[in-house]
Motif scaffolding. Sequence first.
Motif, PDB file in Angstrom:
ATOM      1  N   ASP A  55       0.817  -1.218   0.000  1.00  0.00           N
ATOM      2  CA  ASP A  55       0.000   0.000   0.000  1.00  0.00           C
ATOM      3  C   ASP A  55       0.854   1.273   0.000  1.00  0.00           C
ATOM      4  OD1 ASP A  55      -2.382  -1.456   0.133  1.00  0.00           O
ATOM      5  OD2 ASP A  55      -2.150  -1.692   2.312  1.00  0.00           O
ATOM      6  N   ASP A  56       2.164   1.108   0.207  1.00  0.00           N
ATOM      7  CA  ASP A  56       3.025   2.289   0.354  1.00  0.00           C
ATOM      8  C   ASP A  56       3.644   2.691  -0.995  1.00  0.00           C
ATOM      9  OD1 ASP A  56       4.782   4.247   1.132  1.00  0.00           O
ATOM     10  OD2 ASP A  56       5.539   3.152   2.881  1.00  0.00           O
ATOM     11  N   ALA A  57       2.888   3.457  -1.771  1.00  0.00           N
ATOM     12  CA  ALA A  57       3.311   3.830  -3.133  1.00  0.00           C
ATOM     13  C   ALA A  57       4.645   4.573  -3.134  1.00  0.00           C
ATOM     14  CB  ALA A  57       2.236   4.691  -3.787  1.00  0.00           C
ATOM     15  N   GLU A  58       4.832   5.485  -2.179  1.00  0.00           N
ATOM     16  CA  GLU A  58       6.060   6.285  -2.176  1.00  0.00           C
ATOM     17  C   GLU A  58       7.289   5.421  -1.892  1.00  0.00           C
ATOM     18  OE1 GLU A  58       6.337   9.255  -3.276  1.00  0.00           O
ATOM     19  OE2 GLU A  58       4.170   9.540  -3.514  1.00  0.00           O
ATOM     20  N   ALA A  59       7.155   4.505  -0.922  1.00  0.00           N
ATOM     21  CA  ALA A  59       8.290   3.621  -0.589  1.00  0.00           C
ATOM     22  C   ALA A  59       8.611   2.711  -1.783  1.00  0.00           C
ATOM     23  CB  ALA A  59       7.967   2.783   0.647  1.00  0.00           C
ATOM     24  N   ILE A  60       7.582   2.260  -2.482  1.00  0.00           N
ATOM     25  CA  ILE A  60       7.804   1.382  -3.644  1.00  0.00           C
ATOM     26  C   ILE A  60       8.472   2.173  -4.778  1.00  0.00           C
ATOM     27  CG2 ILE A  60       6.684  -0.096  -5.369  1.00  0.00           C
ATOM     28  CD1 ILE A  60       4.518  -0.678  -3.225  1.00  0.00           C
ATOM     29  N   ALA A  61       8.053   3.426  -4.928  1.00  0.00           N
ATOM     30  CA  ALA A  61       8.675   4.270  -5.956  1.00  0.00           C
ATOM     31  C   ALA A  61      10.150   4.505  -5.630  1.00  0.00           C
ATOM     32  CB  ALA A  61       7.934   5.605  -6.057  1.00  0.00           C
ATOM     33  N   ARG A  62      10.467   4.652  -4.329  1.00  0.00           N
ATOM     34  CA  ARG A  62      11.877   4.835  -3.943  1.00  0.00           C
ATOM     35  C   ARG A  62      12.676   3.565  -4.257  1.00  0.00           C
ATOM     36  NH1 ARG A  62       9.685   7.657   0.457  1.00  0.00           N
ATOM     37  NH2 ARG A  62       9.784   5.832   1.817  1.00  0.00           N
ATOM     38  N   PRO A 107       3.645   7.293  -9.067  1.00  0.00           N
ATOM     39  CA  PRO A 107       5.063   7.552  -8.780  1.00  0.00           C
ATOM     40  C   PRO A 107       5.958   6.361  -9.147  1.00  0.00           C
ATOM     41  CG  PRO A 107       3.675   8.158  -6.899  1.00  0.00           C
ATOM     42  CD  PRO A 107       2.787   7.455  -7.873  1.00  0.00           C
ATOM     43  N   VAL A 108       5.409   5.152  -9.043  1.00  0.00           N
ATOM     44  CA  VAL A 108       6.179   3.950  -9.400  1.00  0.00           C
ATOM     45  C   VAL A 108       6.415   3.929 -10.911  1.00  0.00           C
ATOM     46  CG1 VAL A 108       6.095   1.414  -9.478  1.00  0.00           C
ATOM     47  CG2 VAL A 108       5.337   2.637  -7.426  1.00  0.00           C
ATOM     48  N   ARG A 109       5.373   4.197 -11.670  1.00  0.00           N
ATOM     49  CA  ARG A 109       5.487   4.188 -13.137  1.00  0.00           C
ATOM     50  C   ARG A 109       6.487   5.252 -13.591  1.00  0.00           C
ATOM     51  NH1 ARG A 109       1.849   0.672 -14.930  1.00  0.00           N
ATOM     52  NH2 ARG A 109       2.620   1.047 -17.015  1.00  0.00           N
ATOM     53  N   LYS A 110       6.412   6.419 -12.913  1.00  0.00           N
ATOM     54  CA  LYS A 110       7.302   7.522 -13.280  1.00  0.00           C
ATOM     55  C   LYS A 110       8.765   7.130 -13.040  1.00  0.00           C
ATOM     56  CE  LYS A 110       7.565  12.438 -12.613  1.00  0.00           C
ATOM     57  NZ  LYS A 110       7.800  13.217 -11.418  1.00  0.00           N
ATOM     58  N   ALA A 111       9.007   6.447 -11.906  1.00  0.00           N
ATOM     59  CA  ALA A 111      10.372   6.053 -11.555  1.00  0.00           C
ATOM     60  C   ALA A 111      10.946   5.048 -12.563  1.00  0.00           C
ATOM     61  CB  ALA A 111      10.393   5.452 -10.151  1.00  0.00           C
TER      62      ALA A 111
END
Length: 221
Positions: A55-62, A107-111
């Motif tokens: 559920d943690d989109a930001e952590a996954i994007a990092r 954010p994940v797709r962007k990364a």
Amino acid sequence: MSADIPVLAIDGPSGAGKGTVSRAVAKRLGWHFLDSGAIYRSLAIAVLRSGTSLDDAEAIARLAAAMDLRFPTGDPLQILLNGEDIAHEIATETCGNTASRIAAYGPVRKALLDKQRGFRQPPGLVADGRDMGTVVFPDAPFKIFLTASAEVRALRRYKQLKGKGVHVNLDSLTKEIEERDRRDRERIEAPLVMAEGAILIDSSELAIEQVIARILKVIGK
Ligand code: DC
């Protein structure tokens, strides 16, 4: 410069035959091959291993931005995630479903955008995925939307897994595939849709060779 390098974008739902067809077409053309699903699947492995919440989109994007992902042979038959070959781990349904879940996050797709665009190298690229023709390579001169009926896709996947010695139940596999496709089609970020100008090929009644022949015809080869 990279805009001059031709891209053949092949998008569509899981089990339509994109992987086999894209790899074969790339080989015939002598072009590079991007299996973008393998990138999302590799990230899924990194997420599961690290214990990061789905559920943690930001952590996954990092994690996505930080992971060192390499395809030494240019083909996902070998995938190095932070130096370790994880190619044998990405084929499972758990990995595919986790990939689909984390792929819904903007954010994940962007990364992962630049990692994918980096595959655009001379003399050309065959890119397999969900958003190749719409988001990652919108200027691709060739766009295909490859699909097949849900039943045919589930049966193909079933046979593929059985061939690998993985035991699955056809009914639950069909449900999982339908659920994954629904999520990929209905998400807000880069949903699975046919790109403008894409050519639709339904592979339900076609052999792989026929699909390959049609695609080569589309690009004039
Ligand atoms: O193509 P595949 O089954 O290996 O992809 C696994 C999941 O990754 C898919 O269900 C959705 C996601 N994916 C995506 O969102 N965008 C892509 N270009 C490729 C895959």
